[in-house]
Design a protein around this motif. Structure first.
Motif: not given
Length: 364
Positions: A121-122, A124, A169, A174-175, A178, A181, A183-184
């Motif tokens: 889970t990142p 951001v 962001s 980074d977007n 996420m 993954q 979610s984040g």
């Protein structure tokens, strides 16, 4: 003719021997002989050591009991038996004494090698309005319509109505991470608890791996590929080059903001790091308890030649997770992301079940 016959026979033997030399850099073990079923009942798992994460497994089971009583009740007998077995020392030779059956997975190669990848889970950094470096929109799922949603390139060019923007962001990469993954957490820089951005849906376009794009272009060697390597590539290239790379993947993920909450998988159960996995639910249903022999990697993501035994529960799913493949959840933040990004390795897995579960009849 006899001489040619000898050369042909020699060549055949060499090719046969070469075929037997299987790679081991990704922790392929090939210890257990050919397995002829998806899940093969074994008397005693051919594994050494005891699970190292009994406390985390207990925490994961507690989350299941609190968040999904139905899922917990379906697997309660198995969870209880595993708990008693672990309290007695967790020796795999004594599983049967606690009424537990072990089904070994045949793996991707029919020799017991199950693929492990990782996700996390990142966190951001973002702002509610566009300002300075915070200029890359995060979107919620647009309202349903008969018109197909635009692809990534069109979305980056502003094809969606601004009313669907839920934050900005400071990093397009980074977007994207996420999105990968699913979610984040988002830090809006206002001193308030982090906002959880849960999975909100997709635009319906096919997914294409940007890692494969970089490999095919010779930008990153195949054996060096990881999420960390992709990030480093992005840091060394211009904004336009990063955008061009990401646009190779037309698929786009939307998010659903929620107040700070635990990270939850598809089963709506909070996930415990390295005690939960995403699985192919057609083969490994949600709530299934797993005994996994997981390869240990060094700080550079290379296989060390050693393994750890872990107890885990299947609680999530993923579009790329098919068959004998598990995605191990590694937790929150940058360090978890680095560790998760290294995993593209193999280990062995045994499904643990009580005979009364009906699992035996279903898999004979």
């Amino acid at each position: 003719m006899k001489l040619w016959g000898k050369y042909i026979l020699c060549g055949f033997v060499i090719s046969l021997l070469a075929g037997c030399q299987r790679p081991v850099d990704q922790a392929q073990q090939y210890k257990d002989g050919r397995i002829t079923q998806d899940l093969q009942l074994v008397n005693i798992p051919n594994a050494q050591g005891i699970p190292v994460n009994a406390r985390d497994f207990a925490a994961q089971v507690k989350f299941i009991s609190e968040s999904s009583p139905r899922l917990y009740n379906t697997n309660r007998e198995t969870f209880d038996a595993i708990t008693h077995w672990m309290l007695s020392g967790g020796d795999t030779r004594y599983l049967n004494q606690y009424g537990l059956l072990a089904y070994q997975m045949e793996g991707e190669d029919n020799y017991g090698n199950v693929k492990f990848t990782g996700y996390y889970t990142p966190v951001v950094h973002a702002r509610y309005i566009k300002q300075g470096e915070f200029k890359y929109p995060l979107y919620r799922m647009p309202t349903k319509s008969r018109v197909r949603l635009p692809n990534r390139a069109a979305i980056y060019s502003g094809a969606l109505n601004k009313k669907f923007i839920i934050g900005y962001s400071n990093s397009l990469m980074d977007n994207f991470m996420m999105e990968v993954q699913g979610s984040g957490y988002v830090d809006f820089g206002d001193g308030l608890p982090l906002t959880f951005f849960g999975y909100g849906g997709k635009n319906g376009h096919a997914y294409r791996s940007i890692g494969k794009v970089l490999i095919d272009k010779g930008e990153i060697p195949r054996d060096k590929m990881s999420m960390k390597a992709i990030r480093q590539w992005g840091e060394q290239h211009s904004e336009a080059e990063v955008r061009e790379l990401l646009e190779h993947n037309p698929s786009f993920v939307f998010f659903r903001p929620e107040p700070y909450t635990f990270v939850r998988g598809a089963s709506a159960v909070p996930l415990v790091s390295e005690a939960s996995v995403a699985s192919d639910k057609s083969l490994i249903p949600p709530g299934t308890a797993l005994l996994a022999e997981v390869p240990i990697l060094d700080e550079k993501g290379k296989f060390t030649g050693q393994y750890r035994m872990r107890l885990m529960v299947a609680l999530d799913v993923g579009g790329a997770i098919k068959g004998h493949h598990f995605d191990i959840y590694h937790g929150v933040g940058e360090k978890a992301g680095e560790t998760a990004g290294f995993y593209n390795h193999y280990g062995r897995v045994w499904v643990l079940k009580k005979p009364s579960s009906g699992f035996l009849a279903a898999n004979q």
